[in-house]
Design an enzyme around this catalytic site. Structure first.
Site, PDB file in Angstrom:
ATOM      1  N   GLU A 187       0.834  -1.193   0.000  1.00 54.15           N
ATOM      2  CA  GLU A 187       0.000   0.000   0.000  1.00 54.15           C
ATOM      3  C   GLU A 187       0.872   1.247   0.000  1.00 54.15           C
ATOM      4  O   GLU A 187       2.071   1.184   0.262  1.00 54.15           O
ATOM      5  CB  GLU A 187      -0.938  -0.020   1.215  1.00 54.15           C
ATOM      6  N   TYR A 188       0.263   2.370  -0.334  1.00 55.33           N
ATOM      7  CA  TYR A 188       0.951   3.655  -0.422  1.00 55.33           C
ATOM      8  C   TYR A 188       2.094   3.596  -1.441  1.00 55.33           C
ATOM      9  O   TYR A 188       3.214   4.042  -1.178  1.00 55.33           O
ATOM     10  CB  TYR A 188       1.478   4.094   0.952  1.00 55.33           C
TER      11      TYR A 188
END
Length: 432
Positions: free
Chosen positions: A216-217
């Site tokens: 994620e990110y």
């Protein structure tokens, strides 16, 4: 199976009489400890008359399963009061449902668990599962894995014929998701290769069946590198018999902006992985305004986009097992909701004498109540899941031909979640 909404003036006894069952059975099936205090708007599961068997001295689940031609897991699923354990007492009445019952579709089921999950809750949940995914292995700067104590939950999963899946996420040593971790792995071929070999060794040593990658990110410029990493991982694991899953942020278009979305190329990741898990929850979240965690209309938009980019038989729908409690008024940047279990939410509504409403667009229950704080009334709003909201969400699996369901997460036991799934679909088993 009937999902019944409690009305004002209802009691377990009047409801049981209306549907030709007993208050005792209703209380047992819905795990109601105090039958005298139902909540207006609360949902009850009412099952049609089913074949039963009265336990005799010397019986065990294996002998009863053989007698009726069903599996032990089937007996555990249909008798939640057993708590997932093969412990019987003479005189107990078991529900027996033949496993050749006609269903429209067989599905996979998965639940995400922490290694420290309450073992009683885990045992109650395992009979309903195809997979159990353990959250999570983080990544050190050089690509080596941050170990977790997962041996016991892996062995418990295998005891119930459930396939354990390892999860690797872009968590650093502080235990938080990090863009820097993603950039290190995806931008440095040596770190990437080290991570792949670490995954291979851990899968073999721990006897996992596969790995779920939850990065994620990811900055937009690393989207191609992320897809290449999944391809390289699958090329390394497939000859060894391991599967590769990938967790996807809930997108509705190719051009959706935001750090959560831009690094996830649905088409490329779906092509590279064996399965793709749609993280279709957290519309209602800790720092956002009061709303359903997984509004049906929003979830369906994600599914519609996903099936346009990924073969539907690869897709797994995310289903939440929690809600949130907000203090009102909501103030952006200041308010902070706290997580609440679905059973806990109903208990709170009972305590506060609040009627539970149901939002038809979001297909989710909610209620408001007041607390007296320092002499003034403080209003709260609670959104959570019930049997109706679960039934609505999982209907998307059949409608769009998805592979199955993934539940985030298994920390709290919520019987209606698993009972609705069990009554709607047969559950695929990899291990027998």
């Amino acid at each position: 199976m009937i999902i019944y909404r409690v009305n004002r003036g209802d009691s377990l006894y009047t409801i049981a009489r209306r549907f030709g069952t007993s208050a005792q059975i209703l209380a047992r099936d819905n795990e109601i400890n105090d039958p005298r205090s139902l909540v207006v708007g609360q949902k009850l599961l009412i099952f049609e008359p089913r074949q039963t068997y009265t336990v005799r001295r010397g019986d065990n689940l294996y002998s009863i399963a053989q007698q009726f031609g069903v599996s032990v897991n089937s007996l555990l699923r249909n008798n939640t009061f057993l708590g997932g354990r093969n412990t019987l007492e003479a005189g107990q009445v078991l529900t027996v449902i033949p496993e050749d019952t006609t269903y429209s579709k067989e599905i996979s089921t998965n639940v995400y668990v922490y290694p420290n999950i309450d073992r009683d809750i885990l045992r109650r949940t395992l009979p309903y599962l195809t997979y159990m995914t353990v959250f999570t292995y983080g990544i050190e700067e050089d690509g080596e894995l941050i170990e977790i104590d997962d041996d016991e939950v892996i062995e418990l999963a295998r005891e119930y014929g459930v396939a354990p899946v390892m999860l690797v996420a872009t968590l650093g040593e502080n235990g938080k998701f990090s863009s820097a971790v993603a950039e290190r792995v995806l931008g440095d071929v040596d770190v990437r290769n080290t991570l792949i070999e670490e995954i291979v060794m851990t899968l073999s040593r721990k006897r996992y069946v596969g790995v779920d990658i939850d990065f994620e990110y990811i900055p937009a410029e690393y989207a191609d590198a992320y897809a290449q990493f999944i391809r390289a991982l699958k090329a390394r694991l497939e000859p060894l018999g391991f599967s590769v899953f990938v967790s996807l942020s809930p997108k509705t278009s190719d051009t959706q902006e935001g750090l959560l979305y831009e690094g996830h190329d649905y088409a490329a990741l779906g092509e590279a992985a064996d399965r793709a898990f749609l993280m279709t929850y957290e519309w209602g979240y800790t720092y956002g305004p009061p709303m359903a965690v997984s509004p049906f209309n929003k979830v369906e938009e994600v599914v519609q986009y996903a099936v346009s980019r990924i073969p539907n038989e690869k897709l797994v729908l995310g289903v939440p097992n929690y809600g949130y409690n907000w203090k009102l008024p909501f103030i952006q940047g200041e308010s902070r909701a706290y997580s609440i279990g679905n059973t806990q939410a109903v208990e709170l509504a009972r305590e506060k004498r609040a009627a539970i409403e149901f939002d038809e667009t979001a297909a989710a229950p909610y209620f408001n109540y007041y607390d007296r704080v320092n002499g003034s009334a403080e209003e709260h709003e609670v959104w959570f899941e019930d049997a109706d909201s679960i039934a609505s969400l999982i209907s998307l699996v059949e409608e769009y031909g998805l592979d199955g369901i993934g539940v985030w997460n298994g920390t709290r036991w919520f019987a209606p979640l698993w009972q609705v799934i069990n009554a709607t679909y047969p559950i695929r088993k990899i291990f027998r």
